[in-house]
Design a protein around this motif. Sequence first.
Motif, PDB file in Angstrom:
ATOM      1  N   HIS A 189       0.847  -1.084   0.062  1.00  0.00           N
ATOM      2  CA  HIS A 189      -0.156   0.005   0.043  1.00  0.00           C
ATOM      3  C   HIS A 189       0.941   1.452  -0.124  1.00  0.00           C
ATOM      4  CE1 HIS A 189      -4.104  -1.379   0.240  1.00  0.00           C
ATOM      5  NE2 HIS A 189      -3.542  -2.531   1.184  1.00  0.00           N
ATOM      6  N   ARG A 190       2.005   1.250   0.503  1.00  0.00           N
ATOM      7  CA  ARG A 190       2.815   2.460   0.768  1.00  0.00           C
ATOM      8  C   ARG A 190       3.499   2.846  -0.725  1.00  0.00           C
ATOM      9  NH1 ARG A 190       4.954   0.112   5.457  1.00  0.00           N
ATOM     10  NH2 ARG A 190       6.876  -0.907   4.394  1.00  0.00           N
ATOM     11  N   LEU A 191       3.708   1.648  -1.764  1.00  0.00           N
ATOM     12  CA  LEU A 191       4.207   1.792  -3.023  1.00  0.00           C
ATOM     13  C   LEU A 191       2.820   2.284  -3.636  1.00  0.00           C
ATOM     14  CD1 LEU A 191       6.195   1.688  -5.114  1.00  0.00           C
ATOM     15  CD2 LEU A 191       6.069  -0.910  -5.243  1.00  0.00           C
ATOM     16  N   ALA A 192       1.861   1.594  -3.369  1.00  0.00           N
ATOM     17  CA  ALA A 192       0.357   2.160  -4.148  1.00  0.00           C
ATOM     18  C   ALA A 192       0.211   3.617  -4.036  1.00  0.00           C
ATOM     19  CB  ALA A 192      -0.651   1.165  -3.973  1.00  0.00           C
ATOM     20  N   ASP A 193       0.507   4.086  -2.665  1.00  0.00           N
ATOM     21  CA  ASP A 193       0.202   5.554  -2.401  1.00  0.00           C
ATOM     22  C   ASP A 193       1.272   6.277  -3.131  1.00  0.00           C
ATOM     23  OD1 ASP A 193      -1.696   4.848  -0.381  1.00  0.00           O
ATOM     24  OD2 ASP A 193      -0.257   4.891   1.324  1.00  0.00           O
ATOM     25  N   ARG A 194       2.552   5.957  -3.251  1.00  0.00           N
ATOM     26  CA  ARG A 194       3.304   6.492  -4.144  1.00  0.00           C
ATOM     27  C   ARG A 194       2.916   7.081  -5.719  1.00  0.00           C
ATOM     28  NH1 ARG A 194       8.697   3.587  -3.112  1.00  0.00           N
ATOM     29  NH2 ARG A 194       9.271   4.872  -4.924  1.00  0.00           N
ATOM     30  N   ILE A 195       2.355   5.882  -6.189  1.00  0.00           N
ATOM     31  CA  ILE A 195       1.712   5.830  -7.523  1.00  0.00           C
ATOM     32  C   ILE A 195       0.826   6.709  -7.594  1.00  0.00           C
ATOM     33  CG2 ILE A 195       1.052   4.316  -9.447  1.00  0.00           C
ATOM     34  CD1 ILE A 195       2.826   1.909  -8.124  1.00  0.00           C
ATOM     35  N   ALA A 196      -0.149   6.492  -6.699  1.00  0.00           N
ATOM     36  CA  ALA A 196      -1.520   7.259  -6.651  1.00  0.00           C
ATOM     37  C   ALA A 196      -1.412   8.762  -6.526  1.00  0.00           C
ATOM     38  CB  ALA A 196      -2.309   6.788  -5.423  1.00  0.00           C
ATOM     39  N   LYS A 197       0.134   9.502  -6.021  1.00  0.00           N
ATOM     40  CA  LYS A 197       0.094  10.611  -6.180  1.00  0.00           C
ATOM     41  C   LYS A 197       0.585  11.355  -7.188  1.00  0.00           C
ATOM     42  CE  LYS A 197       1.948  10.903  -1.281  1.00  0.00           C
ATOM     43  NZ  LYS A 197       3.176  11.354  -0.363  1.00  0.00           N
ATOM     44  N   GLN A 198       0.811  10.389  -8.602  1.00  0.00           N
ATOM     45  CA  GLN A 198       1.073  11.011  -9.783  1.00  0.00           C
ATOM     46  C   GLN A 198      -0.301  11.052 -10.694  1.00  0.00           C
ATOM     47  OE1 GLN A 198       4.427  11.092  -9.643  1.00  0.00           O
ATOM     48  NE2 GLN A 198       4.476  10.105  -7.890  1.00  0.00           N
ATOM     49  N   ALA A 199       0.032  11.787 -11.598  1.00  0.00           N
ATOM     50  CA  ALA A 199      -1.054  11.811 -12.573  1.00  0.00           C
ATOM     51  C   ALA A 199      -1.420  10.530 -13.109  1.00  0.00           C
ATOM     52  CB  ALA A 199      -0.827  12.874 -13.529  1.00  0.00           C
ATOM     53  N   PRO A 200      -2.914  10.264 -12.991  1.00  0.00           N
ATOM     54  CA  PRO A 200      -3.190   8.750 -13.417  1.00  0.00           C
ATOM     55  C   PRO A 200      -2.946   8.427 -14.830  1.00  0.00           C
ATOM     56  CG  PRO A 200      -4.854   9.412 -11.795  1.00  0.00           C
ATOM     57  CD  PRO A 200      -4.038  10.520 -12.053  1.00  0.00           C
ATOM     58  N   LEU A 201      -3.319   9.422 -15.801  1.00  0.00           N
ATOM     59  CA  LEU A 201      -3.210   9.200 -17.043  1.00  0.00           C
ATOM     60  C   LEU A 201      -1.698   9.082 -17.310  1.00  0.00           C
ATOM     61  CD1 LEU A 201      -4.324   8.813 -19.932  1.00  0.00           C
ATOM     62  CD2 LEU A 201      -4.828  11.126 -20.121  1.00  0.00           C
ATOM     63  N   ALA A 202      -0.953   9.999 -16.977  1.00  0.00           N
ATOM     64  CA  ALA A 202       0.440  10.114 -17.040  1.00  0.00           C
ATOM     65  C   ALA A 202       1.124   8.620 -16.707  1.00  0.00           C
ATOM     66  CB  ALA A 202       1.307  11.165 -16.197  1.00  0.00           C
TER      67      ALA A 202
END
Length: 251
Positions: A189-202
């Motif tokens: 989930h910590r890694l998923a949180d980092r990904i979720a901070k990025q622009a989803p389409l990007a």
Amino acid sequence: MSAASPVLVEETEDRVVLRLNRPEVRNAIDADTVAALHAVCALLEERPRVALLVGEGGNFAAGADIAQLRERRREDALRGINSSIFDRVRRLPMPVIGLLDGYALGGGAELAYACDFRIGTSAVRIGNPEPGLGILAAAGASWRLAELVGEPVAKEVLLAGRILSAEEALAVHLLTEVVEPDQLVAAGHRLADRIAKQAPLAVRLTKSVFHAPREAHPLIDDVAQAVLFETEDKQRRMTAFLERKSTKEKS
């Protein structure tokens, strides 16, 4: 999916947790598991989100179901039963995080190789013992593993039956992190949180561009960037960045 399903699904707004649910056989991948994974892929293709993939009962997946595998013949191999679902997992629009504990062998290892990231526990054992059973690792390992760890290590695993420990897998970057078993899902989930901070389409387009064949570049990069340049998310994020920078310079 019911509690008896071979793959349990937990959905939230920005991610989906998938649990391989055959702990009594160390989550061996059978035909029902393959069908359930196809259903999950359809869900994630329709509504792209980060996926976390974990096994129940202290193991990721100890391989394909040998009882079923023993009965398969030429026509079954040519259907690509496991290779097609693992390739579909690899091609999902958003990143997939494999959370590995205990055994990740044979088909289980190949499913892990199809993930974008792999986090493990100290109990992880990863390898492809297929030649010892008279077959080969035909669901991605024969080419994907070399891309991940390099030819020498891949050949030890594929040709000489080497099983990688967590420490060895971390050293060759097959694992990105090793944590205690009770921290495995939290680390995912910590890694998923980092990904979720990025622009989803990007993130989606970056993953697509990353896996595009060499001859598709640089055209595919330029087209993807052209799409992103027109998004409201890009305008909002860059405006916020410039405003923060301006505030810091004035303070």
